[in-house]
Design a protein around this motif. Structure first.
Motif, PDB file in Angstrom:
ATOM      1  N   VAL A 180      31.269  21.747  46.079  1.00 35.45           N
ATOM      2  CA  VAL A 180      30.962  23.114  46.513  1.00 35.45           C
ATOM      3  C   VAL A 180      32.094  24.057  46.141  1.00 35.45           C
ATOM      4  CG1 VAL A 180      30.709  24.612  48.530  1.00 35.45           C
ATOM      5  CG2 VAL A 180      29.369  22.513  48.364  1.00 35.45           C
ATOM      6  N   ALA A 181      33.342  23.612  46.387  1.00 34.71           N
ATOM      7  CA  ALA A 181      34.497  24.453  46.065  1.00 34.71           C
ATOM      8  C   ALA A 181      34.543  24.760  44.573  1.00 34.71           C
ATOM      9  CB  ALA A 181      35.780  23.759  46.510  1.00 34.71           C
ATOM     10  N   THR A 182      34.263  23.746  43.750  1.00 41.59           N
ATOM     11  CA  THR A 182      34.265  23.935  42.293  1.00 41.59           C
ATOM     12  C   THR A 182      33.155  24.890  41.858  1.00 41.59           C
ATOM     13  OG1 THR A 182      35.156  21.708  41.963  1.00 41.59           O
ATOM     14  CG2 THR A 182      34.088  22.756  40.076  1.00 41.59           C
ATOM     15  N   LEU A 183      31.976  24.693  42.439  1.00 38.30           N
ATOM     16  CA  LEU A 183      30.843  25.551  42.101  1.00 38.30           C
ATOM     17  C   LEU A 183      31.091  27.000  42.522  1.00 38.30           C
ATOM     18  CD1 LEU A 183      27.956  23.126  43.118  1.00 38.30           C
ATOM     19  CD2 LEU A 183      28.339  24.040  40.818  1.00 38.30           C
ATOM     20  N   GLN A 184      31.702  27.178  43.690  1.00 38.46           N
ATOM     21  CA  GLN A 184      31.981  28.529  44.162  1.00 38.46           C
ATOM     22  C   GLN A 184      32.991  29.232  43.254  1.00 38.46           C
ATOM     23  OE1 GLN A 184      33.121  27.738  48.245  1.00 38.46           O
ATOM     24  NE2 GLN A 184      31.054  28.214  49.008  1.00 38.46           N
ATOM     25  N   GLN A 185      33.969  28.476  42.753  1.00 37.66           N
ATOM     26  CA  GLN A 185      34.921  29.054  41.803  1.00 37.66           C
ATOM     27  C   GLN A 185      34.219  29.480  40.523  1.00 37.66           C
ATOM     28  OE1 GLN A 185      37.925  26.053  41.255  1.00 37.66           O
ATOM     29  NE2 GLN A 185      38.891  26.413  43.259  1.00 37.66           N
ATOM     30  N   SER A 186      33.277  28.650  40.101  1.00 36.38           N
ATOM     31  CA  SER A 186      32.516  28.976  38.891  1.00 36.38           C
ATOM     32  C   SER A 186      31.672  30.228  39.096  1.00 36.38           C
ATOM     33  CB  SER A 186      31.613  27.791  38.518  1.00 36.38           C
ATOM     34  OG  SER A 186      30.798  28.114  37.400  1.00 36.38           O
ATOM     35  N   ILE A 187      31.027  30.329  40.249  1.00 41.21           N
ATOM     36  CA  ILE A 187      30.208  31.502  40.562  1.00 41.21           C
ATOM     37  C   ILE A 187      31.071  32.760  40.601  1.00 41.21           C
ATOM     38  CG2 ILE A 187      28.815  32.600  42.365  1.00 41.21           C
ATOM     39  CD1 ILE A 187      27.795  29.766  43.066  1.00 41.21           C
ATOM     40  N   THR A 188      32.258  32.641  41.203  1.00 39.23           N
ATOM     41  CA  THR A 188      33.167  33.788  41.287  1.00 39.23           C
ATOM     42  C   THR A 188      33.582  34.258  39.903  1.00 39.23           C
ATOM     43  OG1 THR A 188      34.019  33.075  43.444  1.00 39.23           O
ATOM     44  CG2 THR A 188      35.388  34.593  42.171  1.00 39.23           C
ATOM     45  N   ALA A 189      33.918  33.290  39.022  1.00 38.22           N
ATOM     46  CA  ALA A 189      34.339  33.640  37.665  1.00 38.22           C
ATOM     47  C   ALA A 189      33.193  34.285  36.872  1.00 38.22           C
ATOM     48  CB  ALA A 189      34.841  32.390  36.945  1.00 38.22           C
ATOM     49  N   LEU A 190      31.997  33.726  37.034  1.00 39.74           N
ATOM     50  CA  LEU A 190      30.836  34.292  36.340  1.00 39.74           C
ATOM     51  C   LEU A 190      30.511  35.704  36.850  1.00 39.74           C
ATOM     52  CD1 LEU A 190      28.566  31.112  36.315  1.00 39.74           C
ATOM     53  CD2 LEU A 190      29.448  32.273  34.275  1.00 39.74           C
ATOM     54  N   SER A 191      30.621  35.890  38.150  1.00 40.12           N
ATOM     55  CA  SER A 191      30.347  37.203  38.733  1.00 40.12           C
ATOM     56  C   SER A 191      31.369  38.225  38.262  1.00 40.12           C
ATOM     57  CB  SER A 191      30.356  37.119  40.264  1.00 40.12           C
ATOM     58  OG  SER A 191      29.337  36.253  40.733  1.00 40.12           O
ATOM     59  N   LYS A 192      32.621  37.792  38.137  1.00 40.01           N
ATOM     60  CA  LYS A 192      33.667  38.693  37.645  1.00 40.01           C
ATOM     61  C   LYS A 192      33.376  39.112  36.208  1.00 40.01           C
ATOM     62  CE  LYS A 192      38.662  39.030  36.924  1.00 40.01           C
ATOM     63  NZ  LYS A 192      39.974  38.329  37.009  1.00 40.01           N
ATOM     64  N   ARG A 193      32.980  38.138  35.381  1.00 36.57           N
ATOM     65  CA  ARG A 193      32.654  38.443  33.983  1.00 36.57           C
ATOM     66  C   ARG A 193      31.455  39.396  33.915  1.00 36.57           C
ATOM     67  NH1 ARG A 193      33.663  40.258  29.330  1.00 36.57           N
ATOM     68  NH2 ARG A 193      32.229  39.587  27.680  1.00 36.57           N
ATOM     69  N   ARG A 194      30.519  39.193  34.807  1.00 33.52           N
ATOM     70  CA  ARG A 194      29.321  40.038  34.886  1.00 33.52           C
ATOM     71  C   ARG A 194      29.714  41.497  35.156  1.00 33.52           C
ATOM     72  NH1 ARG A 194      25.133  41.259  38.652  1.00 33.52           N
ATOM     73  NH2 ARG A 194      23.036  40.642  37.958  1.00 33.52           N
ATOM     74  N   SER A 195      30.603  41.675  36.133  1.00 29.90           N
ATOM     75  CA  SER A 195      31.062  43.027  36.481  1.00 29.90           C
ATOM     76  C   SER A 195      31.847  43.658  35.345  1.00 29.90           C
ATOM     77  CB  SER A 195      31.924  42.981  37.752  1.00 29.90           C
ATOM     78  OG  SER A 195      31.169  42.574  38.871  1.00 29.90           O
ATOM     79  N   GLU A 196      32.650  42.823  34.651  1.00 30.15           N
ATOM     80  CA  GLU A 196      33.455  43.342  33.548  1.00 30.15           C
ATOM     81  C   GLU A 196      32.565  43.896  32.431  1.00 30.15           C
ATOM     82  OE1 GLU A 196      35.793  39.983  32.504  1.00 30.15           O
ATOM     83  OE2 GLU A 196      37.359  40.385  34.025  1.00 30.15           O
ATOM     84  N   ILE A 197      31.470  43.192  32.148  1.00 28.53           N
ATOM     85  CA  ILE A 197      30.557  43.644  31.095  1.00 28.53           C
ATOM     86  C   ILE A 197      29.975  45.008  31.464  1.00 28.53           C
ATOM     87  CG2 ILE A 197      28.357  43.181  29.935  1.00 28.53           C
ATOM     88  CD1 ILE A 197      28.954  40.194  30.243  1.00 28.53           C
ATOM     89  N   LEU A 198      29.565  45.137  32.717  1.00 32.19           N
ATOM     90  CA  LEU A 198      28.965  46.390  33.159  1.00 32.19           C
ATOM     91  C   LEU A 198      29.959  47.543  33.137  1.00 32.19           C
ATOM     92  CD1 LEU A 198      26.771  45.230  36.213  1.00 32.19           C
ATOM     93  CD2 LEU A 198      25.945  46.092  34.025  1.00 32.19           C
ATOM     94  N   THR A 199      31.110  47.335  33.752  1.00 34.72           N
ATOM     95  CA  THR A 199      32.076  48.430  33.876  1.00 34.72           C
ATOM     96  C   THR A 199      32.662  48.828  32.526  1.00 34.72           C
ATOM     97  OG1 THR A 199      33.807  46.814  34.451  1.00 34.72           O
ATOM     98  CG2 THR A 199      32.660  47.893  36.271  1.00 34.72           C
ATOM     99  N   SER A 200      32.851  47.849  31.646  1.00 32.74           N
ATOM    100  CA  SER A 200      33.395  48.182  30.328  1.00 32.74           C
ATOM    101  C   SER A 200      32.413  49.016  29.505  1.00 32.74           C
ATOM    102  CB  SER A 200      33.764  46.908  29.561  1.00 32.74           C
ATOM    103  OG  SER A 200      32.605  46.124  29.303  1.00 32.74           O
ATOM    104  N   ALA A 201      31.121  48.917  29.849  1.00 36.59           N
ATOM    105  CA  ALA A 201      30.098  49.703  29.146  1.00 36.59           C
ATOM    106  C   ALA A 201      29.786  51.007  29.875  1.00 36.59           C
ATOM    107  CB  ALA A 201      28.825  48.872  29.001  1.00 36.59           C
ATOM    108  N   GLY A 202      30.524  51.279  30.966  1.00 42.25           N
ATOM    109  CA  GLY A 202      30.348  52.531  31.692  1.00 42.25           C
ATOM    110  C   GLY A 202      29.346  52.485  32.826  1.00 42.25           C
ATOM    111  N   TYR A 203      28.868  51.282  33.160  1.00 43.70           N
ATOM    112  CA  TYR A 203      27.929  51.153  34.271  1.00 43.70           C
ATOM    113  C   TYR A 203      28.687  50.849  35.567  1.00 43.70           C
ATOM    114  CZ  TYR A 203      24.153  50.712  30.820  1.00 43.70           C
ATOM    115  OH  TYR A 203      23.262  50.938  29.811  1.00 43.70           O
ATOM    116  N   PRO A 204      28.162  51.259  36.717  1.00 44.79           N
ATOM    117  CA  PRO A 204      28.779  50.837  37.987  1.00 44.79           C
ATOM    118  C   PRO A 204      28.619  49.332  38.167  1.00 44.79           C
ATOM    119  CG  PRO A 204      26.717  52.003  38.385  1.00 44.79           C
ATOM    120  CD  PRO A 204      27.009  52.154  36.928  1.00 44.79           C
TER     121      PRO A 204
END
Length: 216
Positions: free
Chosen positions: A70-94
């Motif tokens: 669970v701890a490993t999976l949660q770290q993976s989810i956190t990293a994926l979510s961070k990358r998701r936000s980076e894609i949006l914000t770098s393109a000018g989306y909230p």
């Protein structure tokens, strides 16, 4: 005790259902837009969904190995979510561009918070009752906030009661407030009488506004 009929209640709930459908359509349109512009995004969402499902299964296992997984999976989810936000914000989306938006965030457009009606539902009740009563414009002028006791002279005495016009108006005003406070328990009748121009219709409208505001 509320005064809505089943039909009135259904009318309000249908509006919530339409709003929920609108929310989902708008979210789907935003998702389609982002997936079209950024192919990586749909893969990230697929991985997050897969990791979340695996995390839920491990939580059910309740074993030491499961907790580590669970701890490993949660770290993976956190990293994926961070990358998701980076894609949006770098393109000018909230960063929350692909989250559901609501007309009322408090109840998420369901009309209820737990088992209690949300404040937005209460307002919808009032708006519907005003609309069906055709009294909104009148009651914006004729209400207790515009009631003036000095309209009634103190030196005009009623020969039948020996009371001044102002005293009679004050008594009527007190009875109107009592009528409103008791309305949900007793639904009493109230008889107003007097000559033309003494404020009977005005006071009736004052009462109507207060009861409509309380969703009767």
């Amino acid at each position: 005790i509320m005064g809505l009929t089943n039909t009135q209640y259904d009318t309000i709930m249908r509006d919530y259902q339409r709003q929920q459908a609108k929310n989902q359509q708008e979210l789907s349109a935003r998702q389609e837009e982002i997936y079209g512009k950024f192919p990586e995004f749909s893969e990230i969402d697929r991985k997050i969904a897969s990791a979340s499902t695996a995390c839920a299964r491990q939580l059910l296992s309740d074993t030491p190995a499961g907790k580590d997984a669970v701890a490993t999976l949660q770290q993976s989810i956190t990293a994926l979510s961070k990358r998701r936000s980076e894609i949006l914000t770098s393109a000018g989306y909230p960063s929350d561009y692909l989250q559901m938006t609501y007309r009322c965030p408090d109840c998420q457009d369901t009309g209820y918070i737990g088992t209690k009606k949300c404040h937005c539902f209460r307002q919808a009740e009032i708006d519907l009752l005003y609309h069906q009563s055709n009294l909104r414009q009148v009651l914006e002028r004729e209400n207790f906030s515009h009631f003036r006791e000095d309209y009634y002279p103190e030196d005009m005495i009623d020969p039948g009661t020996g009371l001044s016009s102002r005293r009679l108006a004050q008594t009527a005003l007190a009875e109107a407030h009592r009528f409103i406070e008791d309305f949900s328990q007793t639904h009493p009748n109230l008889f107003l009488y007097g000559s033309t121009g003494t404020g009977k219709t005005f006071l009736t409208n004052c009462i109507a506004k207060e009861l409509l505001e309380r969703s009767f």
